[in-house]
Design a protein around this motif. Structure first.
Motif, short mmCIF file in Angstrom:
data_model
loop_
_atom_site.label_atom_id
_atom_site.label_comp_id
_atom_site.label_asym_id
_atom_site.label_seq_id
_atom_site.Cartn_x
_atom_site.Cartn_y
_atom_site.Cartn_z
N GLY A 69 0.78 -1.24 0.00
CA GLY A 69 0.00 0.00 0.00
C GLY A 69 0.81 1.27 0.00
N VAL A 70 1.95 1.28 0.71
CA VAL A 70 2.69 2.54 0.84
C VAL A 70 3.95 2.60 -0.01
N LEU A 71 4.38 1.46 -0.59
CA LEU A 71 5.66 1.49 -1.31
C LEU A 71 5.59 0.82 -2.67
N LEU A 72 5.31 -0.46 -2.74
CA LEU A 72 5.44 -1.18 -4.00
C LEU A 72 4.38 -0.78 -5.02
N ASP A 73 3.14 -0.65 -4.59
CA ASP A 73 2.09 -0.28 -5.55
C ASP A 73 2.18 1.18 -6.00
N PRO B 298 7.64 10.45 6.36
CA PRO B 298 7.04 11.44 5.45
C PRO B 298 6.72 10.80 4.10
N ILE B 299 5.68 11.30 3.48
CA ILE B 299 5.34 10.85 2.13
C ILE B 299 6.21 11.62 1.14
N ARG B 300 6.90 10.87 0.30
CA ARG B 300 7.76 11.47 -0.72
C ARG B 300 7.22 11.15 -2.10
N SER B 301 7.67 11.91 -3.07
CA SER B 301 7.27 11.69 -4.46
C SER B 301 8.50 11.29 -5.26
N GLY C 224 0.67 2.38 -12.90
CA GLY C 224 -0.54 3.07 -12.48
C GLY C 224 -0.46 3.74 -11.13
N GLY C 225 0.68 3.62 -10.44
CA GLY C 225 0.83 4.25 -9.13
C GLY C 225 1.07 5.74 -9.24
N ASP C 226 0.80 6.45 -8.14
CA ASP C 226 0.99 7.90 -8.16
C ASP C 226 2.40 8.33 -7.76
N ALA D 228 8.95 3.15 5.17
CA ALA D 228 8.90 2.31 6.36
C ALA D 228 7.59 2.54 7.10
N VAL D 229 7.18 1.50 7.85
CA VAL D 229 5.97 1.63 8.68
C VAL D 229 6.19 1.15 10.11
N TYR D 230 7.38 0.59 10.42
CA TYR D 230 7.57 -0.06 11.72
C TYR D 230 8.97 0.22 12.24
#
Length: 225
Positions: free
Chosen positions: A94-98, A124-127, A103-105, A111-113
């Motif tokens: 959900g937060v990295l591979l897709d 932080p969310i990066r682009s 089609g991903g944004d 990391a999540v843990y």
């Protein structure tokens, strides 16, 4: 099979990464057993790619572990638990591979843990630019839950005796003896790897297999897909 120096291996891997043509970031798996040297290889490859001007995202499966209560619910020495209970694949997708895939944004988190505190980690969310490279290291990366997410698959191998010797050195602390490290590897990590090899056959899915018996003089082979 090719043999050469460490530098020659890294040059060859960078060439292969550069040959992948995508409209989205190139997602590279660096798989292999514990203590085989996959994290070091991914770190070194990141340096080479950055020197070539690529935007590199470094991430690891260790930052997508499940909480201790779930990870060790079958017992801290359970090989079955190591394989089945250790990783949060939903979060990883959900937060990295897709987001970095077709089609991903391209808006991602690395990391999540936090393993040290056993708590969620807020990154932080990066682009990412479309030509970025994700170098993702970890165990069990060719398993069915992940196999289709990779654009390039590298498997790092070495004999069990080599990885165990490295683990005894790497994981020994003032509170954990080399004998305890070896016991844990023999009871949890190595049986889970054997299950992985028997059921998934990860080297059959790899684009490149790196034989890291001697990290200074590695060998490598490309695998037809």
């Amino acid at each position: 099979m090719e043999n050469g120096t460490r530098s020659e291996l890294l040059t060859r891997l960078a060439e292969v990464v550069g040959s992948v043509a995508n409209a989205h970031p190139t997602r590279v798996a660096v798989d292999g057993p514990p203590a085989v040297g996959k994290t070091t290889l991914a770190d070194e490859l990141a340096v080479v790619l950055r020197e070539q001007g690529r935007d590199v995202i470094r991430a690891t499966i260790e930052d997508f572990l499940t909480p201790r209560s779930q990870r060790y619910r079958r017992g801290e020495d359970s090989a079955e638990g190591c394989y089945h209970d250790s990783f949060d694949f939903d979060a990883l997708h959900g937060v990295l591979l897709d987001p970095l895939g077709p089609g991903g944004d391209r808006r991602f988190q690395q990391a999540v843990y936090d393993r040290d505190t056993d708590t969620p980690r807020s990154e932080p969310i990066r682009s990412a630019p479309a030509d970025a490279v994700l170098l993702f290291d970890g165990v069990f990366l060719m398993r069915p839950e992940l196999i289709e997410r990779w654009d390039l698959r590298i498997f790092v191998s070495a004999p069990f005796e080599n990885t165990l010797a490295r683990a005894r050195t790497r994981d020994q602390t003032s509170s954990r003896s080399a004998a305890e490290v070896e016991r844990r590897y023999r009871s949890r990590y190595m049986p889970s790897q054997q299950f992985y090899f028997d059921t998934v056959r990860p080297t059959d899915h790899a684009d490149i297999v790196v034989h890291n018996d001697d990290p200074h003089r590695p060998a490598w082979e490309a695998q037809p897909r």
